[in-house]
Design a protein around this motif. Structure first.
Motif, PDB file in Angstrom:
ATOM      1  N   PRO A   2       1.164  -1.222  -0.731  1.00 13.31           N
ATOM      2  CA  PRO A   2       0.356  -0.003   0.753  1.00 13.31           C
ATOM      3  C   PRO A   2       0.694   1.245  -0.268  1.00 13.31           C
ATOM      4  CG  PRO A   2       0.323  -1.017   2.482  1.00 13.31           C
ATOM      5  CD  PRO A   2       0.706  -1.784   1.480  1.00 13.31           C
ATOM      6  N   SER A   3       2.210   0.897   0.380  1.00 15.95           N
ATOM      7  CA  SER A   3       3.037   2.456   0.133  1.00 15.95           C
ATOM      8  C   SER A   3       3.584   2.905  -0.458  1.00 15.95           C
ATOM      9  CB  SER A   3       4.062   2.291   1.788  1.00 15.95           C
ATOM     10  OG  SER A   3       4.934   3.482   1.399  1.00 15.95           O
ATOM     11  N   PRO A   4       3.112   4.608  -1.218  1.00 16.70           N
ATOM     12  CA  PRO A   4       3.284   4.507  -2.066  1.00 16.70           C
ATOM     13  C   PRO A   4       4.884   4.139  -2.214  1.00 16.70           C
ATOM     14  CG  PRO A   4       1.879   6.362  -1.733  1.00 16.70           C
ATOM     15  CD  PRO A   4       2.534   4.652  -0.102  1.00 16.70           C
ATOM     16  N   VAL A   5       5.341   4.848  -0.912  1.00 17.28           N
ATOM     17  CA  VAL A   5       7.261   4.892  -1.196  1.00 17.28           C
ATOM     18  C   VAL A   5       8.248   3.221  -1.675  1.00 17.28           C
ATOM     19  CG1 VAL A   5       9.194   5.227   0.343  1.00 17.28           C
ATOM     20  CG2 VAL A   5       7.480   6.674   0.144  1.00 17.28           C
ATOM     21  N   PHE A   6       7.426   2.733  -0.844  1.00 15.04           N
ATOM     22  CA  PHE A   6       7.432   0.974  -1.318  1.00 15.04           C
ATOM     23  C   PHE A   6       7.344   0.599  -2.289  1.00 15.04           C
ATOM     24  CE2 PHE A   6       7.706   1.169   3.320  1.00 15.04           C
ATOM     25  CZ  PHE A   6       9.383   0.699   4.263  1.00 15.04           C
ATOM     26  N   LYS A   7       6.057   1.070  -2.920  1.00 16.39           N
ATOM     27  CA  LYS A   7       5.894   0.976  -3.864  1.00 16.39           C
ATOM     28  C   LYS A   7       6.556   0.727  -5.326  1.00 16.39           C
ATOM     29  CE  LYS A   7       0.880   0.184  -4.453  1.00 16.39           C
ATOM     30  NZ  LYS A   7       0.009   0.499  -5.248  1.00 16.39           N
ATOM     31  N   ALA A   8       6.746   2.809  -5.234  1.00 19.18           N
ATOM     32  CA  ALA A   8       8.047   3.463  -6.140  1.00 19.18           C
ATOM     33  C   ALA A   8       9.755   2.652  -6.037  1.00 19.18           C
ATOM     34  CB  ALA A   8       8.491   4.746  -5.660  1.00 19.18           C
ATOM     35  N   LEU A   9       9.670   2.020  -4.706  1.00 15.04           N
ATOM     36  CA  LEU A   9      10.956   1.829  -5.002  1.00 15.04           C
ATOM     37  C   LEU A   9      10.990  -0.039  -5.583  1.00 15.04           C
ATOM     38  CD1 LEU A   9      12.304   2.145  -0.854  1.00 15.04           C
ATOM     39  CD2 LEU A   9      12.855   2.538  -3.288  1.00 15.04           C
ATOM     40  N   LEU A  10      10.156  -1.182  -5.228  1.00 15.80           N
ATOM     41  CA  LEU A  10       9.638  -1.824  -6.019  1.00 15.80           C
ATOM     42  C   LEU A  10       9.749  -2.073  -7.184  1.00 15.80           C
ATOM     43  CD1 LEU A  10       7.519  -3.354  -3.736  1.00 15.80           C
ATOM     44  CD2 LEU A  10       9.584  -4.576  -3.753  1.00 15.80           C
ATOM     45  N   LEU A  11       9.253  -1.172  -8.283  1.00 16.68           N
ATOM     46  CA  LEU A  11       9.445  -0.777  -9.501  1.00 16.68           C
ATOM     47  C   LEU A  11      10.207  -0.162  -9.775  1.00 16.68           C
ATOM     48  CD1 LEU A  11       5.255   1.393 -10.191  1.00 16.68           C
ATOM     49  CD2 LEU A  11       6.114  -0.732 -10.459  1.00 16.68           C
ATOM     50  N   ALA A  12      10.874   1.032  -8.598  1.00 18.51           N
ATOM     51  CA  ALA A  12      12.556   1.012  -9.692  1.00 18.51           C
ATOM     52  C   ALA A  12      13.314  -0.439  -9.382  1.00 18.51           C
ATOM     53  CB  ALA A  12      13.042   1.970  -8.477  1.00 18.51           C
ATOM     54  N   LEU A  13      13.628  -1.415  -8.810  1.00 20.41           N
ATOM     55  CA  LEU A  13      14.645  -2.461  -8.403  1.00 20.41           C
ATOM     56  C   LEU A  13      13.212  -3.439  -9.903  1.00 20.41           C
ATOM     57  CD1 LEU A  13      15.807  -3.797  -6.945  1.00 20.41           C
ATOM     58  CD2 LEU A  13      13.758  -4.869  -6.318  1.00 20.41           C
ATOM     59  N   PHE A  14      11.993  -2.731 -10.525  1.00 20.39           N
ATOM     60  CA  PHE A  14      11.472  -4.443 -11.559  1.00 20.39           C
ATOM     61  C   PHE A  14      12.542  -3.906 -12.644  1.00 20.39           C
ATOM     62  CE2 PHE A  14       8.943  -3.945 -14.939  1.00 20.39           C
ATOM     63  CZ  PHE A  14       8.410  -4.990 -15.461  1.00 20.39           C
ATOM     64  N   ALA A  15      12.687  -2.065 -12.629  1.00 22.63           N
ATOM     65  CA  ALA A  15      13.513  -1.286 -14.178  1.00 22.63           C
ATOM     66  C   ALA A  15      14.579  -1.704 -13.816  1.00 22.63           C
ATOM     67  CB  ALA A  15      12.731  -0.215 -13.309  1.00 22.63           C
ATOM     68  N   LEU A  16      15.349  -2.085 -12.600  1.00 23.18           N
ATOM     69  CA  LEU A  16      16.943  -2.141 -12.827  1.00 23.18           C
ATOM     70  C   LEU A  16      17.255  -3.538 -12.729  1.00 23.18           C
ATOM     71  CD1 LEU A  16      19.109  -1.582 -11.558  1.00 23.18           C
ATOM     72  CD2 LEU A  16      18.760  -2.307  -9.399  1.00 23.18           C
ATOM     73  N   GLY A  17      16.103  -4.600 -12.822  1.00 27.41           N
ATOM     74  CA  GLY A  17      16.246  -6.198 -12.859  1.00 27.41           C
ATOM     75  C   GLY A  17      16.669  -6.212 -14.838  1.00 27.41           C
ATOM     76  N   TRP A  18      15.876  -5.412 -14.905  1.00 25.20           N
ATOM     77  CA  TRP A  18      15.322  -5.507 -16.860  1.00 25.20           C
ATOM     78  C   TRP A  18      17.045  -4.518 -17.575  1.00 25.20           C
ATOM     79  CZ3 TRP A  18      12.581  -9.056 -19.266  1.00 25.20           C
ATOM     80  CH2 TRP A  18      11.355  -9.272 -19.030  1.00 25.20           C
ATOM     81  N   LEU A  19      17.158  -3.713 -16.643  1.00 21.36           N
ATOM     82  CA  LEU A  19      18.379  -2.907 -16.935  1.00 21.36           C
ATOM     83  C   LEU A  19      19.300  -3.910 -16.834  1.00 21.36           C
ATOM     84  CD1 LEU A  19      17.491   0.812 -15.635  1.00 21.36           C
ATOM     85  CD2 LEU A  19      17.346  -0.245 -18.060  1.00 21.36           C
ATOM     86  N   ILE A  20      19.328  -4.191 -15.850  1.00 18.13           N
ATOM     87  CA  ILE A  20      20.372  -5.859 -15.639  1.00 18.13           C
ATOM     88  C   ILE A  20      20.647  -6.242 -16.752  1.00 18.13           C
ATOM     89  CG2 ILE A  20      21.832  -7.792 -14.171  1.00 18.13           C
ATOM     90  CD1 ILE A  20      20.648  -5.569 -11.708  1.00 18.13           C
ATOM     91  N   LEU A  21      19.929  -6.543 -17.120  1.00 20.55           N
ATOM     92  CA  LEU A  21      19.683  -8.597 -18.124  1.00 20.55           C
ATOM     93  C   LEU A  21      20.037  -7.223 -19.289  1.00 20.55           C
ATOM     94  CD1 LEU A  21      16.354 -10.011 -19.088  1.00 20.55           C
ATOM     95  CD2 LEU A  21      17.525  -9.099 -20.451  1.00 20.55           C
ATOM     96  N   LEU A  22      19.205  -6.226 -19.497  1.00 17.70           N
ATOM     97  CA  LEU A  22      20.418  -6.058 -20.974  1.00 17.70           C
ATOM     98  C   LEU A  22      21.423  -5.172 -21.220  1.00 17.70           C
ATOM     99  CD1 LEU A  22      18.570  -4.911 -24.019  1.00 17.70           C
ATOM    100  CD2 LEU A  22      18.238  -2.518 -23.020  1.00 17.70           C
TER     101      LEU A  22
END
Length: 243
Positions: free
Chosen positions: A113-133
């Protein structure tokens, strides 16, 4: 034939790129019309069977077509310069099939529910794809997706396999590309049962893929890969030596 191979390789790469970008939105529930948690859903047992069959087809294709024994037979049918492009094309089409036929199981496992933690998880999601690429470019992105092979054929040059290298992410983990996948699949503020099934199945396959890949690497680069394997962690940068 070189020009035909080059056009074919480019088309295969464009199809891969489209399926890859769609897959990011599919897994992340972002932008695309059908995501991992949207669309029609079958009853739970049927949905599980359909989803596991889809993932199984992708896993079997990846495992079988990547093996040297299969390539030796396959290249009697498919010209060697476009073998990798054909592998990429079939992988991309199977990925499209997963996105198309996936059965959503929307029951919530967790929802942040937390907007801060939600944003952090989405940033981590993006980081995963960037590491992969980024990891694909460390290996040689254009060789991995068949473009180097068809380019050399177009120029009339002989293909030379890539040599073993250790740089950037590969100094800390042996498989940063797979690490990127694991991060991207698990970093989500909203985890449904369908997404959980996807993440568990794909992570399990990643470990199978690592086993098969390392067996080939030891066979073809054993003198270099053996000490590297003993020194660098497999998937997570713990800094500890592998026993």
């Amino acid at each position: 034939m070189g020009l035909i191979a080059a056009v074919y390789g480019l088309i295969c790469y464009v199809i891969f790129l489209g399926s890859f970008l769609y897959a990011i939105g599919f897994v992340g529930n972002l932008v695309v019309p059908k995501t991992i948690d949207s669309g029609p859903s079958a009853p739970l047992p049927e949905a599980l069977v359909i989803n596991l069959v889809l993932l199984g087809l992708f896993a079997v294709q990846h495992s079988v077509m990547a093996r040297q024994g299969f390539k030796g037979v396959w290249t009697r049918i498919v010209p060697r310069p476009v073998e990798r492009s054909t592998y990429v094309l079939i992988s991309s089409l199977l990925l499209c099939l997963i996105c198309w036929k996936w059965q959503a199981i929307p029951t919530v496992v967790w929802d942040v529910p937390s907007p801060v933690f939600k944003a952090l998880l989405l940033a981590l999601f993006a980081l995963g794809w960037l590491i992969l690429l980024f990891s694909t470019f460390l290996i040689n992105h254009f060789d991995l997706f068949g473009l180097r092979q068809v380019y050399l054929e177009l120029r009339g040059l002989e293909y030379t396999p890539l040599s073993f290298t250790e740089r950037a992410f590969y100094k800390f983990v042996r498989h940063p590309l797979y690490l990127g996948f694991v991060i991207a699949f698990w970093a989500t503020p909203h985890m449904s049962i369908g997404h959980l099934v996807f993440s568990i199945a794909t992570t399990g396959y990643i470990f199978v893929g690592i086993f098969l890949e390392e067996r080939d690497l030891m066979k073809y680069h054993g003198a270099q890969y053996g000490p590297y394997r003993a020194r660098v962690p497999m998937l997570f940068p713990t800094g500890a030596k592998r026993e």
